[in-house]
Design a protein around this motif. Structure first.
Motif, PDB file in Angstrom:
ATOM      1  N   UNK A   1       6.725   4.726 -19.101  1.00 33.97           N
ATOM      2  CA  UNK A   1       7.049   3.302 -19.318  1.00 33.97           C
ATOM      3  C   UNK A   1       5.948   2.693 -20.155  1.00 33.97           C
ATOM      4  N   UNK A   2       6.256   2.338 -21.386  1.00 32.85           N
ATOM      5  CA  UNK A   2       5.287   1.750 -22.311  1.00 32.85           C
ATOM      6  C   UNK A   2       5.454   0.235 -22.256  1.00 32.85           C
TER       7      UNK A   2
ATOM      8  N   UNK B   1      -2.708   7.563 -31.078  1.00 28.26           N
ATOM      9  CA  UNK B   1      -2.433   8.618 -30.079  1.00 28.26           C
ATOM     10  C   UNK B   1      -2.860   8.144 -28.700  1.00 28.26           C
ATOM     11  N   UNK B   2      -2.070   8.589 -27.717  1.00 28.13           N
ATOM     12  CA  UNK B   2      -2.321   8.213 -26.325  1.00 28.13           C
ATOM     13  C   UNK B   2      -2.208   9.486 -25.460  1.00 28.13           C
TER      14      UNK B   2
ATOM     15  N   UNK C   1      -9.366  -5.070 -21.254  1.00 28.99           N
ATOM     16  CA  UNK C   1      -8.581  -5.862 -20.342  1.00 28.99           C
ATOM     17  C   UNK C   1      -7.138  -6.034 -20.762  1.00 28.99           C
ATOM     18  N   UNK C   2      -6.885  -5.783 -22.031  1.00 34.36           N
ATOM     19  CA  UNK C   2      -5.505  -5.900 -22.469  1.00 34.36           C
ATOM     20  C   UNK C   2      -4.761  -4.603 -22.356  1.00 34.36           C
TER      21      UNK C   2
ATOM     22  N   UNK D   1       0.160   0.948 -21.346  1.00 29.76           N
ATOM     23  CA  UNK D   1       0.123  -0.415 -21.891  1.00 29.76           C
ATOM     24  C   UNK D   1      -0.411  -0.345 -23.316  1.00 29.76           C
ATOM     25  N   UNK D   2       0.416  -0.712 -24.270  1.00 28.11           N
ATOM     26  CA  UNK D   2       0.064  -0.598 -25.675  1.00 28.11           C
ATOM     27  C   UNK D   2       0.248  -1.963 -26.332  1.00 28.11           C
ATOM     28  N   UNK D   3      -0.776  -2.328 -27.049  1.00 27.89           N
ATOM     29  CA  UNK D   3      -0.711  -3.635 -27.734  1.00 27.89           C
ATOM     30  C   UNK D   3       0.289  -3.587 -28.889  1.00 27.89           C
ATOM     31  N   UNK D   4       0.835  -4.677 -29.101  1.00 22.26           N
ATOM     32  CA  UNK D   4       1.800  -4.738 -30.195  1.00 22.26           C
ATOM     33  C   UNK D   4       1.122  -4.619 -31.553  1.00 22.26           C
TER      34      UNK D   4
END
Length: 818
Positions: free
Chosen positions: A227-228, A149-150, A322-323, A139-142
């Motif tokens: 899946x991002x 990096x993840x 939480x996001x 889950x990546x914020x826009x």
């Protein structure tokens, strides 16, 4: 499994033989074979490595001894070729360790020889990389900036080396590329790098695949789907207060103890600002000895730590808001050593038992000490507990020697317990004790000891041959043959060749026997020397003196000394007509060669012409008148006196006496004869009378002087305890000095009492053994002691000559006085 009493299995015998010859060769043959090689695959030729021909290899019966329980190889004894017997899985046998070695020993016989060999299993690419999760959701914020990096989940590959995961590839997606990072332990993990900003309105999800490729030939790969999910408006990611946390923890930290607390902050509000923590390493939290609290970020211990196994842990933690935004930090946990391992003692050699004459400084044991801890916790100090006979001596490195420091005595201590304590210098220190039980073997250093300093034994005379009279006993404080005691006779004096032949001692039990009959009158006592000798080498011995006393038996009858019984013309005692009742007629003198009560004599009138005329004293043998003499009594009276000793049974002898009773007619007749004799030899009579008077005066003077001397001496010794007027006189007369009338030497006691009407001779027991014929001769006489009796004897002899030859019948009472 092998049980005691059953024969050892073949493998155990090979192992024992291998241990016996393990130092025979220091070379190691190394071979290599791919893992999972098929059965029968050739590994190498051992005969070439040993430099042996196939014939020699078969002759010496080469064998393989595996290091473990399973045999993975087999050997062709004819060719020396080594083949694979069982397929081997390197990952199963060695895990991730490199290299993976399978060791075994080659055993040769005739002569016995060992050869070390090891086969390295080369890894084959038989496993493909695998992702634990087939679908990875990110889950990546826009609002995430490019180049963010993840961390991605790493693929797992059991292979090692180049066959493990080498790199990652992702499919074309337009937003991300892959970055490979290598960790300190050599593992590679993938990080996803954002190339350009995300736009949820254009594309809410970005789906692409990731492929993990290993370095095998041919390479193998594993794929997962990423899946991002693009999150809206959460444009701040959690940030840790430190990018790298370092912490130290003791290896004995208890489960649940907090090691570290990581803290991350997120400026977003609401759900986007709520942070949760988790570990991000690929091995998973279940394999780590730590856990992280998702809410507080506290890292605590879940499993026991062991410094000796792992000294450092490299961890990665993520803070996720939480996001769905996350931040990452690295954590290094160093495990600190504590003193949790006691010293270990490995004994290399030990000698027991030790002979008790071992010299000080003799090596008893060699041992090594070691401690798995490090630093001061691994430093060891060795010491002996309360031991004066042994000491420790450093040898080399961590080896110590146990040596003797004093002489050992088995009789004092047959077994020593040397307790060695090895203690480390940790806090608190840990100790290990090693007890060396040292048995002491015996040396013949103690001579036998008798239970008495001397022995006194008794035997009755005329004993039966071989009679047991006693026993000697000696003990030896040594052991075994050194304590076995045998007995033997030794000469009493060094100049003597052989000990007494009449005594024997049993060599086994010390019983003493008298081999032949003994005569108390010949031998009163014997002394022999008995030696107790042990069976040691050289033997030790001790001597003891045995004094054998001969106990008298009543085997000698009384001997009548007076009147003489062997004379052809017995003399007659004269009794005048005017003699009164109780007057002494004569005295029977007898002796007994025995001693004690066997020599106590009693006198009894056995026969008499007129039994009522005479009486015999039962104790002194005196013959006295019981009634006055009358004219009716026969002139010549014959008496027979019985002399009996006090032995059991008693022995006796008889004495014959002749007594002449003088009446008026016989007196007149005798007086006429006396006048006739006086007319013929008046001069001879005068000389005899003068001699008798002189001898009598000399005798009385000597007796008085002797008694006075004795009384003075006793007053000096006893302080006047002797009654006045009483004296004892003893004298010894030898065989040759008794004019041939006494067969032995006897002691005579004269009791002279004030106011007594007569003097008595009391004959006591013999005090000197009879002298054998070969030793007879002139004996030195103590004239002072024997003079009174000598005078009495001379006086009596002269009187008898005078009376017999001249037939003078006067002085009839004088013989009784003597």
């Amino acid at each position: 499994s092998w049980k005691e009493g059953e024969p050892l299995p073949g493998r155990a015998l090979f192992v024992i033989l291998l241990l016996c010859v393990s130092g025979g060769s220091a070379e190691t043959a190394r071979y290599s074979v791919p893992e999972e090689a098929a059965r029968g695959s050739l590994v190498g030729n051992i005969a070439k490595d040993l430099g042996l021909t196939a014939e020699e290899l078969s002759t010496r019966q080469v064998r393989l001894v595996p290091e473990g329980e399973k045999q993975y190889f087999q050997l062709d004894q004819h060719t020396g070729d080594l083949f694979v017997r069982e397929q081997m899985d390197g990952e199963e046998m060695c895990g991730q360790s490199e290299p993976c070695l399978v060791r075994f020993d080659v055993l040769l016989e005739g002569p016995l020889q060992s050869f070390r060999a090891e086969v390295s299993l080369t890894d084959i690419n038989d496993h493909a990389p695998v992702f634990l999760n087939k679908e990875i959701i990110l889950k990546i914020s826009e609002t995430t900036k490019p180049k963010a990096r993840f961390l991605l989940e790493s693929a797992q590959d059991p292979d090692v080396g180049n066959n493990s995961v080498h790199h990652y590839n992702i499919s074309s997606n337009g937003y991300f590329h892959i970055y490979i990072r290598q960790r300190s332990d050599g593992r590679r993990h993938a990080e996803l790098v954002l190339d350009r900003e995300l736009d949820r309105e254009k594309q809410a999800e970005v789906v692409f695949s990731i492929t993990a490729v290993d370095g095998g030939s041919p390479p193998r790969s594993g794929t997962a789907v990423i899946c991002v999910v693009v999150l809206d408006a959460n444009d701040n990611i959690p940030v840790f207060t430190q990018s790298l946390y370092k912490v130290r923890v003791l290896e004995n930290a208890s489960a649940g103890s907090v090691v570290l607390r990581v803290v991350a902050t997120d400026p977003d509000l609401g759900v986007n600002g709520d942070i949760s923590y988790r570990f991000s390493q690929s091995v998973g939290e279940n394999q780590l000895p730590f856990t992280i609290d998702t809410m507080s970020g506290a890292i605590s211990v879940t499993k026991p730590l062991d410094f000796e196994t792992t000294q450092k842990y490299d961890l990665s933690a993520q803070a996720i808001d939480g996001g769905g935004l996350s931040g990452m930090c690295n954590i290094v946990v160093e495990v600190m050593d504590v003193n949790d391992n006691a010293p270990e003692v490995v004994v290399s050699s030990f000698s027991s038992p030790l002979p008790e004459n071992t010299e000080p400084g003799t090596l008893v044991a060699l041992f090594a000490v070691r401690d798995r801890d490090s630093g001061v916790n691994g430093e060891i100090i060795c010491a002996l507990e309360d031991q004066l006979s042994f000491s420790l001596r450093p040898a080399y490195k961590n080896y110590y020697e146990l040596v003797t420091v004093s002489t050992l005595d088995r009789e004092e201590t047959a077994q020593y317990l040397a307790v060695m304590t090895a203690a480390d210098t940790g806090s608190p220190p840990l100790t290990t004790t090693q007890t060396f039980t040292v048995d002491i073997s015996d040396v013949n250093d103690n001579a036998p000891v008798f239970n008495q300093t001397s022995y006194t034994m008794y035997v009755r005379e005329n004993n039966i041959p071989g009679v047991l009279v006693g026993a000697v006993s000696a003990v030896d404080s040594d052991a075994g043959a050194n304590a076995k005691v045998t007995y033997s006779l030794r000469p009493v004096h060094p100049t003597e060749r052989d000990p007494c032949s009449c005594i024997s001692v049993n060599s086994e039990n010390g019983h003493v026997f008298v081999l032949r009959p003994l005569d108390y009158e010949q031998v009163r006592q014997l002394e022999v020397l008995v030696s107790a000798t042990d069976a040691g080498s050289p033997p030790l011995s001790t001597n003891v003196t045995i004094r054998l006393l001969v106990v008298d038996e009543n085997d000698n009858a009384p001997l009548v000394l007076h009147p003489a019984q062997d004379s052809s013309l017995p003399s007659s005692e004269l009794v005048p007509a005017l003699a009164e009742v109780g007057d002494l007629v004569t005295k029977v003198v007898a002796v007994d060669a025995d001693s004690g009560q066997n020599s106590w004599l009693s006198f009894h009138l056995l026969r008499a012409t007129d039994p009522g005329l005479f009486a015999v004293g039962s104790q002194n043998g005196e013959v006295r008148l019981r009634r006055p003499v009358t004219e009716r009594d026969a002139v010549k009276q014959k008496l027979e006196v019985l002399v009996r000793d006090n032995g059991r049974p008693p022995l006796s002898a008889t004495a014959a006496l002749s007594v002449l009773l003088l009446n008026s007619l016989s007196q007149e007749h005798l007086r006429q004869q006396e006048l006739a004799v006086q007319d013929e030899d008046s001069s001879l009579t005068i000389y005899l009378i003068i001699s008798l008077v002189f001898v009598s005066l000399l005798f009385l003077t000597s007796v008085a002087a002797f008694v006075a001397c004795k009384v003075c001496k006793r007053k000096e010794l006893k302080g006047g305890d002797m009654p006045y007027g009483t004296g004892n006189l003893q004298s010894s007369v030898a065989d040759g000095a008794a004019a041939g009338t006494l067969p032995h030497a006897y002691c005579y006691e004269i009791n002279l009492t004030t106011g007594s009407g007569n003097s008595e001779f009391k004959f006591l027991k013999p005090i000197l053994p009879s002298v054998p014929p070969q030793h007879s001769g002139i004996r030195k006489i103590d004239f002072k002691k024997e003079y009174p009796f000598f005078l009495c004897h001379c006086f009596h002899s002269c009187l008898k000559v005078f009376l017999n030859e001249r037939e003078v019948l006067s002085w009839s009472g004088f013989p009784g006085f003597c």
